[in-house]
Design a protein around this motif. Structure first.
Motif, PDB file in Angstrom:
ATOM      1  N   UNK A 110       0.789  14.575   4.209  1.00 26.66           N
ATOM      2  CA  UNK A 110       0.323  14.466   2.833  1.00 26.66           C
ATOM      3  C   UNK A 110      -0.172  13.074   2.485  1.00 26.66           C
ATOM      4  N   UNK A 111      -0.074  12.143   3.409  1.00 33.38           N
ATOM      5  CA  UNK A 111      -0.456  10.755   3.164  1.00 33.38           C
ATOM      6  C   UNK A 111      -1.733  10.418   3.916  1.00 33.38           C
ATOM      7  N   UNK A 112      -2.645   9.729   3.242  1.00 31.75           N
ATOM      8  CA  UNK A 112      -3.977   9.532   3.807  1.00 31.75           C
ATOM      9  C   UNK A 112      -4.402   8.080   3.999  1.00 31.75           C
ATOM     10  N   UNK A 113      -3.626   7.133   3.516  1.00 35.74           N
ATOM     11  CA  UNK A 113      -3.922   5.726   3.738  1.00 35.74           C
ATOM     12  C   UNK A 113      -2.711   5.086   4.387  1.00 35.74           C
ATOM     13  N   UNK A 114      -2.925   4.493   5.548  1.00 33.82           N
ATOM     14  CA  UNK A 114      -1.816   4.020   6.374  1.00 33.82           C
ATOM     15  C   UNK A 114      -1.954   2.557   6.749  1.00 33.82           C
ATOM     16  N   UNK A 115      -0.819   1.887   6.835  1.00 36.66           N
ATOM     17  CA  UNK A 115      -0.783   0.556   7.388  1.00 36.66           C
ATOM     18  C   UNK A 115      -0.764   0.598   8.897  1.00 36.66           C
ATOM     19  N   UNK A 116      -0.738  -0.586   9.493  1.00 34.36           N
ATOM     20  CA  UNK A 116      -0.825  -0.686  10.948  1.00 34.36           C
ATOM     21  C   UNK A 116       0.517  -0.512  11.647  1.00 34.36           C
ATOM     22  N   UNK A 117       1.596  -0.595  10.912  1.00 33.10           N
ATOM     23  CA  UNK A 117       2.922  -0.449  11.470  1.00 33.10           C
ATOM     24  C   UNK A 117       3.571  -1.777  11.798  1.00 33.10           C
ATOM     25  N   UNK A 118       4.894  -1.791  11.767  1.00 34.11           N
ATOM     26  CA  UNK A 118       5.665  -2.960  12.155  1.00 34.11           C
ATOM     27  C   UNK A 118       6.865  -2.493  12.966  1.00 34.11           C
ATOM     28  N   UNK A 119       7.137  -3.190  14.051  1.00 31.66           N
ATOM     29  CA  UNK A 119       8.185  -2.775  14.975  1.00 31.66           C
ATOM     30  C   UNK A 119       9.555  -3.203  14.469  1.00 31.66           C
ATOM     31  N   UNK A 120      10.484  -2.273  14.489  1.00 32.21           N
ATOM     32  CA  UNK A 120      11.887  -2.554  14.203  1.00 32.21           C
ATOM     33  C   UNK A 120      12.694  -2.175  15.437  1.00 32.21           C
ATOM     34  N   UNK A 121      13.439  -3.126  15.953  1.00 37.48           N
ATOM     35  CA  UNK A 121      14.262  -2.893  17.129  1.00 37.48           C
ATOM     36  C   UNK A 121      15.703  -3.254  16.808  1.00 37.48           C
ATOM     37  N   UNK A 122      16.598  -2.307  17.014  1.00 41.18           N
ATOM     38  CA  UNK A 122      18.022  -2.506  16.747  1.00 41.18           C
ATOM     39  C   UNK A 122      18.762  -2.357  18.061  1.00 41.18           C
ATOM     40  N   UNK A 123      19.312  -3.437  18.553  1.00 37.88           N
ATOM     41  CA  UNK A 123      20.021  -3.406  19.826  1.00 37.88           C
ATOM     42  C   UNK A 123      20.972  -4.585  19.912  1.00 37.88           C
ATOM     43  N   UNK A 124      21.974  -4.447  20.763  1.00 37.99           N
ATOM     44  CA  UNK A 124      22.931  -5.511  20.961  1.00 37.99           C
ATOM     45  C   UNK A 124      22.464  -6.469  22.036  1.00 37.99           C
TER      46      UNK A 124
END
Length: 124
Positions: A110-124
């Motif tokens: 339902x969404x038509x305008x998008x950003x480029x994305x940003x990486x989220x990494x969760x790790x020890x």
């Protein structure tokens, strides 16, 4: 042209927090429904949290409810996603997207305008 830019991603240990920001260029975010979506390796893109264009109604995926908060900053023309108590399974590329004011579902289709994305990494 209308553009969205995400920022704030990075690496964090389990239990930590990150705040993502979605900035608009060319339009006023207040006039649109805004969603945060994510896509992890091998998984479909999923809705994380969405906020309505006017009344400010929010919704969250069950997996993030109680940990993530979506909000608007009208003065800065941004929408943020505060992510607390992060888990390894939150690791993904996070996208913000805009949809028309009539949009109800937190569904990427339902969404038509998008950003480029940003990486989220969760790790020890």
């Amino acid at each position: 042209q209308l553009q969205l830019v995400e920022s704030g991603g990075g690496w964090v240990q389990p239990g930590g927090s990150l705040r993502l920001s979605c900035a608009a260029s060319g339009f006023i975010l207040d006039y649109y429904a805004i969603g945060w979506f994510r896509q992890a390796p091998g998984k479909e893109r999923e809705g994380v949290s969405c906020i309505s264009s006017s009344e400010g109604i929010t919704n969250y995926a069950d997996s993030v409810k109680g940990r993530f908060t979506i909000s608007r900053d009208i003065a800065k023309n941004t929408v943020s996603l505060q992510m607390n108590s992060l888990k390894p399974e939150d690791t993904a590329v996070y996208y913000c997207a805009a949809a028309g004011l009539a949009t109800i579902r937190c569904d990427p289709d339902d969404y038509n305008t998008w950003g480029q994305g940003t990486q989220v990494t969760v790790s020890s």
